[in-house]
Design an enzyme around this catalytic site. Structure first.
Site, mmCIF file in Angstrom:
data_model
loop_
_atom_site.group_PDB
_atom_site.id
_atom_site.type_symbol
_atom_site.label_atom_id
_atom_site.label_comp_id
_atom_site.label_asym_id
_atom_site.label_seq_id
_atom_site.Cartn_x
_atom_site.Cartn_y
_atom_site.Cartn_z
ATOM 1 N N MET A 13 53.765 62.450 37.543
ATOM 2 C CA MET A 13 52.704 63.870 36.766
ATOM 3 C C MET A 13 51.344 63.411 37.550
ATOM 4 S SD MET A 13 50.783 63.775 34.065
ATOM 5 C CE MET A 13 49.360 64.129 32.980
ATOM 6 N N VAL A 29 52.454 59.093 40.191
ATOM 7 C CA VAL A 29 51.177 59.047 39.900
ATOM 8 C C VAL A 29 50.925 60.009 41.649
ATOM 9 C CG1 VAL A 29 48.934 59.239 40.147
ATOM 10 C CG2 VAL A 29 50.649 57.810 38.645
ATOM 11 N N LYS A 30 51.223 61.310 41.481
ATOM 12 C CA LYS A 30 50.296 62.339 42.106
ATOM 13 C C LYS A 30 48.466 62.605 42.579
ATOM 14 C CE LYS A 30 53.037 66.337 42.397
ATOM 15 N NZ LYS A 30 53.772 67.713 41.740
ATOM 16 N N ILE A 31 48.893 62.421 43.555
ATOM 17 C CA ILE A 31 47.154 62.394 44.733
ATOM 18 C C ILE A 31 47.524 63.177 45.662
ATOM 19 C CG2 ILE A 31 45.446 61.220 45.897
ATOM 20 C CD1 ILE A 31 46.192 58.430 44.178
#
Length: 364
Positions: free
Chosen positions: A107, A138-140
């Site tokens: 996400m 978690v996408k960064i």
């Protein structure tokens, strides 16, 4: 044996580069898991924009959340996490069976935070808490501002999918951030087992460079960058620094191939999947490419640990006039801008749907 199964047996994970509510509702995702060796998936704002705009599968959820007082980013986040929790549960057996190496979903933090380190960290903490699934990345983005956010998120124990990487140098910067985050955890007496992947985008190189290259070099740049980066990945895993962390229980940050759908209609539709077969990596694959590879895909060996002919190909492409460093920076900036555009379209689409559904509910 199906080509997708051959990749799986080689040690490469195939993740679906898509998620929609209908994929979950009609059993398609479960079928991909059972029949095509799909062991994870990724999402991004463009994927959700297409999913929500492609029909009425999300209308009831949008209306209910609007009535509950949610709007904008908060409404979308919960809408997306509903899908991702369901997908994460489908992949949970893989996650458990592989010791948390595989079986992940992803996400994205708001693309508006790509240049905001502190904001990215806060958003990652929020999504991680709200997601309520151990196998949720978690996408960064791996922008210069994203690098410190990635290190801090890893230190905080948040599993991270680093996105928007285009060059070996960009990969190495986020690999260093991952290592620092793990080293800080060990120094603080914390568990070093924090999942992470680093996503290198492939096909966009060729889309950008092909117009100025001779036919003999077309559609070779993305693969060469992949080969070069795979060499750096293997060198890191062979390093004393990594061996020390692994001995303490840390897991590798796996290298992931993103953007592996072929954009050039004159090229084989399975070009990148075949070329980037390699153990200990992941290929996120669009549905169209998945169907093509399952139907007629072929393996032609595996990537060489030493990068093969990458240096020679990159030298030829540079000699043809492509500034590789400048193009890598441009691709990352353009990718971040494209995600911002999709994000804004997505939030506007949700707002428009919420308004229309509210009006419909008030009709006699």
């Amino acid at each position: 044996m199906k080509a997708t199964r051959q990749l799986h047996d080689l040690g490469q994970s195939l993740w679906l580069d898509n998620i929609t509510r209908s994929l979950l509702d009609d059993g398609t995702l479960a079928r991909y898991i059972a029949e095509d060796s799909i062991t994870g998936l990724t999402s991004n704002p463009s994927i959700f924009d297409a999913a929500i705009g492609g029909g009425d599968a999300y209308d009831a959820g949008i209306h209910a959340k609007t009535l509950a007082g949610l709007s904008g980013e908060a409404l979308f986040t919960e809408l997306a996490l509903e899908d991702l929790r369901r997908a994460a549960d489908l992949f949970r057996p893989v996650f458990d069976a592989t010791g948390q190496v595989d079986g992940w979903v992803s996400m994205e933090v708001s693309p508006l935070l790509a240049a905001d380190s502190a904001g990215s960290i806060a958003a990652a903490r929020h999504i991680h808490h709200q997601g309520r699934r151990d196998n949720l990345f978690v996408k960064i983005p791996g922008t210069p501002e994203g690098v410190p956010a990635i290190e801090e998120a890893i230190f905080l124990g948040i599993p991270i999918n680093v996105t928007l990487l285009f060059s070996c140098a960009q990969y190495q910067a986020v690999a260093e951030a991952y290592l620092r985050g793990i080293e800080r955890r060990l120094a603080a007496g914390l568990d070093p087992r924090v999942g992470s992947v680093a996503s290198l985008f492939i096909s966009r190189w060729d889309v950008a460079a092909n117009p100025q290259l001779p036919d003999a070099l077309r559609n070779q740049l993305g693969i060469a960058v992949g080969q070069q980066t795979y060499r750096a990945y293997r060198e890191l895993l062979a390093s004393k620094r990594w061996h020390k962390l692994a001995a303490a229980g840390a897991r590798p940050q796996r290298l992931l191939w993103a953007s592996t759908g072929v954009k050039d209609p004159s090229a084989p539709d399975t070009l990148y999947v075949s070329a980037l077969a390699a153990p200990d990596t992941i290929d996120t694959i669009p549905e169209k490419t998945l169907h093509a590879f399952a139907d007629h895909g072929q393996l032609h060996g595996v990537l060489a640990d030493d990068g093969g002919d990458a240096d020679a190909v990159l030298a030829q492409i540079a000699a043809a006039g492509v500034d590789l460093d400048a193009l890598a920076l441009k691709l990352q900036r353009d990718g971040a801008a494209a995600f911002v555009k999709s994000w804004q379209q997505l939030l506007q689409r949700i707002a428009d749907k919420a308004s229309a559904l509210e009006k419909e509910s008030q009709l006699p």
